[in-house]
Scaffold this motif. Structure first.
Motif, PDB file in Angstrom:
ATOM      1  N   ILE A  59       0.854  -1.196   0.000  1.00 46.51           N
ATOM      2  CA  ILE A  59       0.000   0.000   0.000  1.00 46.51           C
ATOM      3  C   ILE A  59       0.887   1.242   0.000  1.00 46.51           C
ATOM      4  O   ILE A  59       1.890   1.300   0.716  1.00 46.51           O
ATOM      5  CB  ILE A  59      -0.922   0.006   1.237  1.00 46.51           C
ATOM      6  N   ASP A  60       0.514   2.245  -0.802  1.00 46.44           N
ATOM      7  CA  ASP A  60       1.289   3.489  -0.848  1.00 46.44           C
ATOM      8  C   ASP A  60       1.412   4.072   0.563  1.00 46.44           C
ATOM      9  O   ASP A  60       0.429   4.081   1.321  1.00 46.44           O
ATOM     10  CB  ASP A  60       0.588   4.495  -1.763  1.00 46.44           C
ATOM     11  N   PRO A  61       2.591   4.586   0.934  1.00 47.02           N
ATOM     12  CA  PRO A  61       2.791   5.096   2.310  1.00 47.02           C
ATOM     13  C   PRO A  61       1.792   6.172   2.725  1.00 47.02           C
ATOM     14  O   PRO A  61       1.306   6.161   3.869  1.00 47.02           O
ATOM     15  CB  PRO A  61       4.217   5.659   2.261  1.00 47.02           C
ATOM     16  N   LEU A  62       1.466   7.098   1.822  1.00 45.31           N
ATOM     17  CA  LEU A  62       0.516   8.153   2.194  1.00 45.31           C
ATOM     18  C   LEU A  62      -0.889   7.579   2.422  1.00 45.31           C
ATOM     19  O   LEU A  62      -1.586   7.981   3.360  1.00 45.31           O
ATOM     20  CB  LEU A  62       0.471   9.237   1.113  1.00 45.31           C
ATOM     21  N   LEU A  63      -1.290   6.643   1.563  1.00 42.37           N
ATOM     22  CA  LEU A  63      -2.593   5.996   1.754  1.00 42.37           C
ATOM     23  C   LEU A  63      -2.593   5.196   3.051  1.00 42.37           C
ATOM     24  O   LEU A  63      -3.593   5.196   3.797  1.00 42.37           O
ATOM     25  CB  LEU A  63      -2.886   5.078   0.558  1.00 42.37           C
ATOM     26  N   ALA A  64      -1.475   4.530   3.339  1.00 42.42           N
ATOM     27  CA  ALA A  64      -1.358   3.780   4.596  1.00 42.42           C
ATOM     28  C   ALA A  64      -1.480   4.722   5.792  1.00 42.42           C
ATOM     29  O   ALA A  64      -2.108   4.385   6.803  1.00 42.42           O
ATOM     30  CB  ALA A  64      -0.031   3.030   4.638  1.00 42.42           C
TER      31      ALA A  64
END
Length: 290
Positions: A59-64
Motif C-alpha cells: 500500500i502506498d505510504p501516504l494511503l497507509a
C-alpha cells in the motif's frame, strides 16, 4: 552562492516536513498544556504501522498513513483519558508526574517496536521515493516535495478546523479558560480528550512522511524530541501558522549549518535556537504576551 541557494531551498522543504511532525504537539502541548514528551514515540510508532502496510500489502505510504488515522485517533482518546484519570485529575503537581508518565509510554513503545521489528532501519517503497526534480543544476528530491505539499495541506486543514468549526473553537477556548467553559455547560475534559485524539490522528500522515523522507529505527524519536519542541515553543504555543513558519526557519538554519560546518553541528541547532528564542521572546515568535 549556488551551494547556499541549494541549502535554502532544501531547508524550506525540510522545514515543512518538520512542521508536519510538530503540528500534533502544537495541539497537545501548545493548546492543551499536556507535557506530551511521548509525541515523537507516537510518530515513530505510526511510521512502523505505515511500514507494515507497505511491506505486507504494498500500500502506498501516504494511503497507509490515512488508513491508520482513525486507529491513532482512538489511541489518542484512550491515552489522554488514562493520563487525565491517573495524573491531571489529581492536582497541581500533575505536570511533573505527567512528564514521567509520557516518558514511560515512550519507553514502552520503543521496546515494543524493537520486539516486533528488531533494531534495523526500515524503509518503504513508492514511485516518488529515490527520484528527483532538476531545475538547472539544482536537484530536488521528490520525497521532500511530497512532504512539502502534504505538510502545507495539513497545516491549512488543521488551522481551518480550529478556527471555523464549533469543536475547533471549543478547543481554543479550553486552552484559554477551562473554568469559564465549564460554567457555560461544556465539559473541558471531553473537549481536551477529543483534541488529544486529533493531535494523535495527525501523526498518521506525519508518520508516513517521516518514513518517506528517510528510513526509521526504533530510537528515532530521540532525534525528534528536540526538533518538535523547538518548533512548537519557537512558534508560540498553539499557533498553527507559526508552527509552519518556525519549522521552515529551523529547516533552513539546520541545512545551512549542515552545508557550511558539517553534520556534527546540526543536532545542536534546534536546542540553541530554542534557548535563544526563550531568552529574547519567551512567548515565542508568534505567541501573545500574557
Amino acid at each position: 552562492m549556488a551551494l547556499l541557494l541549494d541549502a535554502v531551498v532544501i531547508g524550506v522543504l525540510l522545514g515543512c516536513f518538520y512542521a508536519a511532525v510538530s503540528l500534533g504537539l502544537s495541539v497537545s502541548f501548545g493548546l492543551l498544556d499536556v507535557p506530551h514528551v511521548a509525541h515523537p514515540a507516537f510518530l515513530v510508532m505510526a511510521s512502523y504501522a505505515v511500514f507494515f502496510l507497505n511491506d505486507r500489502f504494498d500500500i502506498d505510504p501516504l494511503l497507509a498513513g490515512l488508513m491508520i488515522t482513525p486507529l491513532l485517533f482512538l489511541f489518542g482518546l484512550v491515552a489522554y483519558r488514562l493520563y487525565y484519570e491517573t495524573f491531571e485529575k489529581r492536582g497541581s503537581d500533575a505536570g511533573v508526574r505527567g512528564i514521567a508518565f509520557f516518558f514511560g509510554v515512550a519507553f514502552i513503545i520503543e521496546v515494543l517496536i524493537i520486539l516486533q521489528f528488531g533494531v534495523d532501519q526500515r524503509s518503504v517503497t513508492a514511485t516518488y521515493i529515490g527520484k528527483a526534480w532538476r531545475i538547472g543544476d539544482m536537484r530536488i528530491p521528490l520525497r521532500l516535495l511530497v512532504a512539502f505539499a502534504v505538510a502545507a495541506g495539513l497545516t491549512i486543514l488543521l488551522s481551518l478546523y480550529l478556527s471555523k468549526t464549533f469543536m475547533g473553537r471549543a478547543i481554543r477556548a479550553v486552552a484559554q479558560d477551562q473554568e469559564a467553559l465549564r460554567l457555560m455547560g461544556a465539559n473541558p475534559v471531553k473537549i481536551k480528550q477529543w483534541a488529544f485524539g486529533i493531535a494523535t490522528a495527525v501523526l498518521g500522515i506525519a508518520g508516513a512522511l517521516l518514513i518517506i523522507v528517510a528510513p526509521v529505527d526504533p530510537i528515532l524519536d530521540r532525534a525528534y524530541i528536540g526538533r518538535t519542541f523547538c518548533v512548537v515553543v519557537m512558534a508560540g504555543l498553539g499557533s498553527m501558522t507559526g508552527t509552519l513558519i518556525a519549522a521552515i526557519i529551523l529547516g533552513v538554519v539546520e541545512t545551512i549549518v549542515l552545508t557550511l560546518f558539517g553534520a556534527s553541528w546540526a543536532p545542536a541547532i534546534s536546542f540553541a535556537m530554542l534557548l535563544g528564542v526563550l531568552a529574547i521572546r519567551p512567548q515565542g515568535l508568534f505567541g501573545r504576551r500574557s
